[in-house]
Scaffold this motif. Sequence first.
Motif, PDB file in Angstrom:
ATOM      1  N   PHE A  21     -37.718  65.532  -4.531  1.00  0.00           N
ATOM      2  CA  PHE A  21     -36.544  65.980  -3.778  1.00  0.00           C
ATOM      3  C   PHE A  21     -36.456  67.508  -3.793  1.00  0.00           C
ATOM      4  O   PHE A  21     -36.169  68.134  -2.761  1.00  0.00           O
ATOM      5  CB  PHE A  21     -35.271  65.373  -4.367  1.00  0.00           C
ATOM      6  CG  PHE A  21     -34.018  65.941  -3.763  1.00  0.00           C
ATOM      7  CD1 PHE A  21     -33.581  65.529  -2.508  1.00  0.00           C
ATOM      8  CD2 PHE A  21     -33.276  66.905  -4.433  1.00  0.00           C
ATOM      9  CE1 PHE A  21     -32.440  66.070  -1.930  1.00  0.00           C
ATOM     10  CE2 PHE A  21     -32.126  67.441  -3.868  1.00  0.00           C
ATOM     11  CZ  PHE A  21     -31.712  67.027  -2.619  1.00  0.00           C
ATOM     12  N   GLU A  22     -36.688  68.104  -4.952  1.00  0.00           N
ATOM     13  CA  GLU A  22     -36.592  69.558  -5.052  1.00  0.00           C
ATOM     14  C   GLU A  22     -37.669  70.248  -4.228  1.00  0.00           C
ATOM     15  O   GLU A  22     -37.454  71.343  -3.707  1.00  0.00           O
ATOM     16  CB  GLU A  22     -36.666  69.982  -6.523  1.00  0.00           C
ATOM     17  CG  GLU A  22     -35.401  69.618  -7.293  1.00  0.00           C
ATOM     18  CD  GLU A  22     -35.484  69.933  -8.762  1.00  0.00           C
ATOM     19  OE1 GLU A  22     -36.610  70.205  -9.264  1.00  0.00           O
ATOM     20  OE2 GLU A  22     -34.445  69.902  -9.425  1.00  0.00           O
ATOM     21  N   LYS A  23     -38.813  69.610  -4.091  1.00  0.00           N
ATOM     22  CA  LYS A  23     -39.874  70.157  -3.237  1.00  0.00           C
ATOM     23  C   LYS A  23     -39.397  70.189  -1.778  1.00  0.00           C
ATOM     24  O   LYS A  23     -39.623  71.173  -1.058  1.00  0.00           O
ATOM     25  CB  LYS A  23     -41.135  69.312  -3.370  1.00  0.00           C
ATOM     26  CG  LYS A  23     -42.357  69.881  -2.661  1.00  0.00           C
ATOM     27  CD  LYS A  23     -43.586  69.010  -2.896  1.00  0.00           C
ATOM     28  CE  LYS A  23     -44.032  69.070  -4.337  1.00  0.00           C
ATOM     29  NZ  LYS A  23     -45.288  68.321  -4.578  1.00  0.00           N
ATOM     30  N   ALA A 197     -38.070  56.995  -5.618  1.00  0.00           N
ATOM     31  CA  ALA A 197     -38.735  58.302  -5.622  1.00  0.00           C
ATOM     32  C   ALA A 197     -39.601  58.437  -4.378  1.00  0.00           C
ATOM     33  O   ALA A 197     -40.827  58.364  -4.425  1.00  0.00           O
ATOM     34  CB  ALA A 197     -39.574  58.450  -6.885  1.00  0.00           C
ATOM     35  N   GLN A 198     -38.948  58.636  -3.256  1.00  0.00           N
ATOM     36  CA  GLN A 198     -39.646  58.712  -1.972  1.00  0.00           C
ATOM     37  C   GLN A 198     -40.497  59.982  -1.894  1.00  0.00           C
ATOM     38  O   GLN A 198     -40.258  60.952  -2.613  1.00  0.00           O
ATOM     39  CB  GLN A 198     -38.633  58.714  -0.833  1.00  0.00           C
ATOM     40  CG  GLN A 198     -37.738  57.493  -0.785  1.00  0.00           C
ATOM     41  CD  GLN A 198     -38.480  56.248  -0.329  1.00  0.00           C
ATOM     42  OE1 GLN A 198     -39.576  56.333   0.217  1.00  0.00           O
ATOM     43  NE2 GLN A 198     -37.888  55.090  -0.552  1.00  0.00           N
ATOM     44  N   THR A 204     -37.166  65.435   3.234  1.00  0.00           N
ATOM     45  CA  THR A 204     -37.029  66.481   4.251  1.00  0.00           C
ATOM     46  C   THR A 204     -36.418  65.915   5.529  1.00  0.00           C
ATOM     47  O   THR A 204     -35.501  66.516   6.117  1.00  0.00           O
ATOM     48  CB  THR A 204     -38.402  67.100   4.569  1.00  0.00           C
ATOM     49  OG1 THR A 204     -38.923  67.732   3.392  1.00  0.00           O
ATOM     50  CG2 THR A 204     -38.290  68.125   5.691  1.00  0.00           C
ATOM     51  N   GLN A 205     -36.901  64.764   5.945  1.00  0.00           N
ATOM     52  CA  GLN A 205     -36.383  64.129   7.151  1.00  0.00           C
ATOM     53  C   GLN A 205     -34.914  63.761   6.983  1.00  0.00           C
ATOM     54  O   GLN A 205     -34.095  63.963   7.890  1.00  0.00           O
ATOM     55  CB  GLN A 205     -37.196  62.877   7.462  1.00  0.00           C
ATOM     56  CG  GLN A 205     -36.751  62.142   8.718  1.00  0.00           C
ATOM     57  CD  GLN A 205     -37.580  60.887   8.975  1.00  0.00           C
ATOM     58  OE1 GLN A 205     -38.478  60.566   8.199  1.00  0.00           O
ATOM     59  NE2 GLN A 205     -37.271  60.183  10.043  1.00  0.00           N
ATOM     60  N   ALA A 206     -34.563  63.222   5.804  1.00  0.00           N
ATOM     61  CA  ALA A 206     -33.176  62.822   5.558  1.00  0.00           C
ATOM     62  C   ALA A 206     -32.242  64.032   5.525  1.00  0.00           C
ATOM     63  O   ALA A 206     -31.135  63.992   6.083  1.00  0.00           O
ATOM     64  CB  ALA A 206     -33.090  62.049   4.241  1.00  0.00           C
ATOM     65  N   LEU A 207     -32.671  65.102   4.880  1.00  0.00           N
ATOM     66  CA  LEU A 207     -31.855  66.321   4.837  1.00  0.00           C
ATOM     67  C   LEU A 207     -31.626  66.868   6.242  1.00  0.00           C
ATOM     68  O   LEU A 207     -30.501  67.257   6.598  1.00  0.00           O
ATOM     69  CB  LEU A 207     -32.539  67.379   3.968  1.00  0.00           C
ATOM     70  CG  LEU A 207     -32.520  67.160   2.457  1.00  0.00           C
ATOM     71  CD1 LEU A 207     -33.507  68.091   1.765  1.00  0.00           C
ATOM     72  CD2 LEU A 207     -31.113  67.378   1.897  1.00  0.00           C
ATOM     73  N   THR A 208     -32.676  66.893   7.033  1.00  0.00           N
ATOM     74  CA  THR A 208     -32.575  67.414   8.398  1.00  0.00           C
ATOM     75  C   THR A 208     -31.639  66.560   9.247  1.00  0.00           C
ATOM     76  O   THR A 208     -30.795  67.082   9.986  1.00  0.00           O
ATOM     77  CB  THR A 208     -33.969  67.451   9.050  1.00  0.00           C
ATOM     78  OG1 THR A 208     -34.836  68.272   8.255  1.00  0.00           O
ATOM     79  CG2 THR A 208     -33.893  68.005  10.462  1.00  0.00           C
TER      80      THR A 208
END
Length: 238
Positions: A21-23, A197-198, A204-208
């Motif tokens: 996630f942090e990446k 742990a996706q 990245t897709q979910a955050l966007t």
Amino acid sequence: MRVEIWTDIACPWCYVGKARFEKALATFPHSDDVEVVHRSFELDPGRAKDDTLSVITMLTKKYGMSEAQAHAGEDNLGELAAAEGLEYRTRGRDHGSTFDMHRLLHLAKEHGKQDKLLDALYQANFAEERSVFTEGEERLLELAVAAGLPADDARKVLTDPTAYAEEVRADEREAAELGANGVPFFVLDRKYGISGAQPAEVFTQALTQAWGERSPLKLIDQSDAQACGPDGCEVPQH
């Protein structure tokens, strides 16, 4: 945007999931506007403080694995952790109650040190030879102080079993209400849930997506509204 993450220190997938996630967050254009909050979730909520056993023994008892299967699983996790730049001891780790660790994490949140303490606990549990379970409160106190918590405050929490206990239980109840039956569990703006742990690309897709679907503030016609502003307050006219 707010991201809440339910995890347990004893969960290797939480250790790996946090790194992934942090990446994703590090490359997210709006990362400075993302608040990350860590929530409590115990894999063994009823386990006594002094009830510790080896990870391999726990795996064979809880999941019916053979020792060979348990060792193979740990080896696989070690490889996945290494791929994320994490240290992982595949042999000799212990398993036990994480309740006191979660209580300390709630104290750390008040001091703005929650993420730092969580990293320290993960490192101690998964990478270091010393056990976070068998060495007792002094080991946890040492880690808390190293993460920046006042020693007196941390010691008070560790010697008072009621301190932050309700906060931990409240987190766990909320996880159940949200449908989480395992960790890690990520919730973005209370709109999207991600279990497990996706890969970083999924985060990245979910955050966007979550960022793009935030509802902008819609203002009702305020042409006749009275208000105060930088230039003073509007004076009523007769």
